[in-house]
Design a protein around this motif. Structure first.
Motif, PDB file in Angstrom:
ATOM      1  N   SER A 315     -32.153  28.819  -5.210  1.00 25.59           N
ATOM      2  CA  SER A 315     -32.614  29.956  -5.942  1.00 25.59           C
ATOM      3  C   SER A 315     -32.577  31.169  -4.985  1.00 25.59           C
ATOM      4  O   SER A 315     -32.281  31.126  -3.868  1.00 25.59           O
ATOM      5  N   GLY A 316     -32.706  32.142  -5.584  1.00 23.82           N
ATOM      6  CA  GLY A 316     -32.707  33.547  -4.589  1.00 23.82           C
ATOM      7  C   GLY A 316     -33.566  33.727  -3.601  1.00 23.82           C
ATOM      8  O   GLY A 316     -33.167  33.707  -2.416  1.00 23.82           O
ATOM      9  N   PRO A 317     -35.019  33.348  -3.780  1.00 23.00           N
ATOM     10  CA  PRO A 317     -35.781  33.490  -2.579  1.00 23.00           C
ATOM     11  C   PRO A 317     -35.382  32.447  -1.721  1.00 23.00           C
ATOM     12  O   PRO A 317     -35.602  32.696  -0.436  1.00 23.00           O
ATOM     13  N   SER A 318     -35.214  30.960  -1.957  1.00 23.11           N
ATOM     14  CA  SER A 318     -34.966  30.215  -1.055  1.00 23.11           C
ATOM     15  C   SER A 318     -33.558  30.393   0.009  1.00 23.11           C
ATOM     16  O   SER A 318     -33.715  30.463   0.980  1.00 23.11           O
ATOM     17  N   LEU A 319     -32.459  30.896  -0.854  1.00 23.51           N
ATOM     18  CA  LEU A 319     -31.412  31.247  -0.176  1.00 23.51           C
ATOM     19  C   LEU A 319     -31.749  32.663   0.668  1.00 23.51           C
ATOM     20  O   LEU A 319     -31.181  32.663   1.877  1.00 23.51           O
ATOM     21  N   GLY A 333     -17.402  24.915   5.619  1.00 22.70           N
ATOM     22  CA  GLY A 333     -16.940  24.743   4.514  1.00 22.70           C
ATOM     23  C   GLY A 333     -17.456  24.281   3.381  1.00 22.70           C
ATOM     24  O   GLY A 333     -17.352  24.135   2.333  1.00 22.70           O
ATOM     25  N   VAL A 334     -19.050  24.153   3.686  1.00 22.90           N
ATOM     26  CA  VAL A 334     -19.895  24.093   2.653  1.00 22.90           C
ATOM     27  C   VAL A 334     -20.167  24.969   1.750  1.00 22.90           C
ATOM     28  O   VAL A 334     -20.091  26.325   2.055  1.00 22.90           O
ATOM     29  N   SER A 335     -20.007  24.977   0.588  1.00 20.66           N
ATOM     30  CA  SER A 335     -20.148  26.212  -0.512  1.00 20.66           C
ATOM     31  C   SER A 335     -21.555  26.388  -0.886  1.00 20.66           C
ATOM     32  O   SER A 335     -22.431  25.366  -0.768  1.00 20.66           O
ATOM     33  N   ILE A 336     -21.900  27.515  -1.446  1.00 24.29           N
ATOM     34  CA  ILE A 336     -23.319  27.770  -1.608  1.00 24.29           C
ATOM     35  C   ILE A 336     -23.435  28.020  -3.086  1.00 24.29           C
ATOM     36  O   ILE A 336     -22.752  29.361  -3.500  1.00 24.29           O
ATOM     37  N   THR A 337     -24.222  27.622  -3.816  1.00 30.47           N
ATOM     38  CA  THR A 337     -24.369  28.365  -5.329  1.00 30.47           C
ATOM     39  C   THR A 337     -25.549  28.742  -5.526  1.00 30.47           C
ATOM     40  O   THR A 337     -26.861  28.267  -5.131  1.00 30.47           O
ATOM     41  N   ARG A 345     -35.946  38.278 -10.225  1.00 30.97           N
ATOM     42  CA  ARG A 345     -35.731  39.846  -9.743  1.00 30.97           C
ATOM     43  C   ARG A 345     -35.013  40.070  -8.548  1.00 30.97           C
ATOM     44  O   ARG A 345     -35.339  39.356  -7.510  1.00 30.97           O
ATOM     45  N   MET A 346     -33.936  40.516  -8.745  1.00 30.98           N
ATOM     46  CA  MET A 346     -32.868  40.393  -7.446  1.00 30.98           C
ATOM     47  C   MET A 346     -32.139  41.661  -7.723  1.00 30.98           C
ATOM     48  O   MET A 346     -31.585  42.023  -8.708  1.00 30.98           O
ATOM     49  N   SER A 347     -32.017  42.734  -6.584  1.00 33.93           N
ATOM     50  CA  SER A 347     -31.119  43.875  -6.321  1.00 33.93           C
ATOM     51  C   SER A 347     -29.835  43.422  -6.359  1.00 33.93           C
ATOM     52  O   SER A 347     -29.439  42.600  -5.576  1.00 33.93           O
ATOM     53  N   LEU A 354     -26.890  38.141   0.225  1.00 35.23           N
ATOM     54  CA  LEU A 354     -26.935  36.629   0.198  1.00 35.23           C
ATOM     55  C   LEU A 354     -25.546  35.927   0.213  1.00 35.23           C
ATOM     56  O   LEU A 354     -25.328  35.046   0.866  1.00 35.23           O
ATOM     57  N   ARG A 355     -24.582  36.732  -0.454  1.00 36.26           N
ATOM     58  CA  ARG A 355     -23.137  36.250  -0.464  1.00 36.26           C
ATOM     59  C   ARG A 355     -22.945  34.461  -0.629  1.00 36.26           C
ATOM     60  O   ARG A 355     -22.309  33.939  -0.117  1.00 36.26           O
TER      61      ARG A 355
END
Length: 426
Positions: A315-319, A333-337, A345-347, A354-355
């Motif tokens: 999630s956003g806060p976790s990432l 090489g690990v991808s992040i979703t 809420r995220m700007s 976060l990329r």
């Protein structure tokens, strides 16, 4: 006293344009701020019959920044401002931008600068220093280009409002779903059930294919764990709501990672090229960056895999809390979703920082998207945002052919759900 120009009567065709969408469709409020009356006349002619998203465009006029301030105080729902720079002062337009963004704290209204004196406000300087959404020379604006600018601005405004509305509803839904304070005795019982399931390896996983919507090829597989408990089978999301036990959540993550790596190894042994990534959600909120990196590296090494085998969901806060770990894992090489985008809420600044490699569109904005305009607006916005940032968009919960076709037409990269392939036990 002369009435402000935005209160003065409009041409007869303004009423006609409002009737295009019927009485149930409120107009878009667009404000033109310019001290040249001929600019107002030409702009009214160009936009006389303009409409967007089934709603007419209501153009109001201000001949100075002072008039514009009075108008905005009376019309907080203004969607778009076409703004001159040099009016009663050389920097009147720029000072109005500051007033809108800083004093009124309106970050939603789209502000397009139109100037006939670019030397007074060089584009590079203005774009860097001021929160505006576009910059054009008056000499560049043909009727077609002006119409395109207005429609693009309104589309962006509509998208922003849809996302804010979705976030508000999601926040309310989260509160409603929480069920109030957790009963501690019940929580202990749930923890006992989960620990017993871990010891006996009595938990199951289903594999949900993630399909490339352009080629129909299997690009990845999302692992969905089901943990037995006195409440029945618990999903990862439900577990996170029921307990915050750091040691238990870490153990669950390790178990899921190991089983995901076993599946990834099997996919590679099958000779399938390219082998699909295995995507799993992580539960633990307490792992340090070093602990997370070590856990992933260990599970990969045990299975003889490289990082390209895995995708981790946050999630956003976790990432945000694991940004350094995410960078290190991506280097392997690990991808992040990023999941649940649109619900939190995220700007845009936060999102860029976060990329992630992929943004998952929550099923709330996917299901019945062809019949729910507000969902379509949010879905389009997330797809466009993902592509602007150079990442992939994945639609979760595709359940029928109509919704599937919508996301294909909109250029969504990946999809998952019964309309593509059902989850199966592994």
């Amino acid at each position: 006293m002369t009435a402000p120009s935005w209160l003065r009567s409009e041409p007869a065709h303004a009423d006609a344009s409002r009737k295009l969408a019927g009485p149930q469709a409120p107009p878009w409020h667009v404000l033109l701020v310019d001290d040249a009356p001929e600019i107002h006349e030409v702009t009214r002619l160009v936009l006389a019959d303009a409409a967007f998203s089934g709603r007419p465009i209501e153009l109001s006029s201000a001949l100075s920044a002072a008039e514009a301030r009075a108008y905005l105080a009376a019309h907080p729902g203004t969607a778009l401002i076409l703004l001159d720079v040099v009016m009663e002062a050389d920097d009147a337009g720029l000072e109005l931008v500051r007033h809108i963004r800083d004093t009124l704290e309106d970050r939603d209204v789209q502000i397009i600068l139109r100037t006939g004196q670019p030397g007074m406000a060089p584009e590079r300087d203005v774009i860097t220093r001021y929160e505006i959404n576009g910059y054009f020379l008056k000499t560049e604006l043909t009727a077609q280009k002006l119409t395109s600018i207005v429609v693009t601005g309104l589309r962006t405004y509509e998208t922003i409002k849809a996302l804010r509305s979705a976030q508000t509803l999601a926040t309310a839904s989260t509160i409603d779903d929480s069920g109030g304070p957790i009963d501690r005795e019940h929580e202990r019982g749930i923890r006992d059930d989960l620990e017993a399931a871990l010891r006996s390896d009595a938990w199951s996983m289903h594999a949900l294919p993630q399909i490339d919507l352009a080629s129909n090829a299997v690009s990845g597989v999302e692992m969905q764990a089901a943990w037995p408990s006195r409440e029945g089978a618990l999903s990862a999301g439900r577990i996170a709501m029921l307990t915050d036990d750091a040691a238990l959540l870490q153990s669950l993550d390790e178990a899921m990672l190991r089983r995901a790596c076993v599946l990834a190894h099997g996919c590679r042994d099958s000779g399938e090229e390219p082998a699909p990534r295995i995507s799993i959600p992580l539960l633990s909120k307490h792992l340090t960056d070093d602990q997370l990196i070590t856990m992933v590296k260990t599970c990969l090494a045990e299975a003889g895999l490289q990082g390209e085998a895995l995708d981790l969901q946050f999630s956003g806060p976790s990432l945000g809390a694991r940004r350094l770990a995410a960078r290190a894992l991506q280097a392997l090489g690990v991808s992040i979703t990023l999941v649940d985008f649109g619900l939190e809420r995220m700007s845009l600044f936060d999102l860029q920082a976060l990329r992630p490699n992929r943004i998952k569109i929550h099923s709330k904005f996917v299901r019945d998207v062809t019949h729910r305009h507000e969902r379509a607006v949010v879905a389009r916005a997330i797809i466009a945002l993902a592509h602007t940032l150079g990442v992939s968009a994945i639609a979760d919960g595709l359940s029928n052919s109509e919704d599937l076709q919508f996301f294909r037409w909109e250029g969504c990269d990946l999809g998952q759900g019964d309309a593509l392939a059902a989850a199966r036990p592994v």
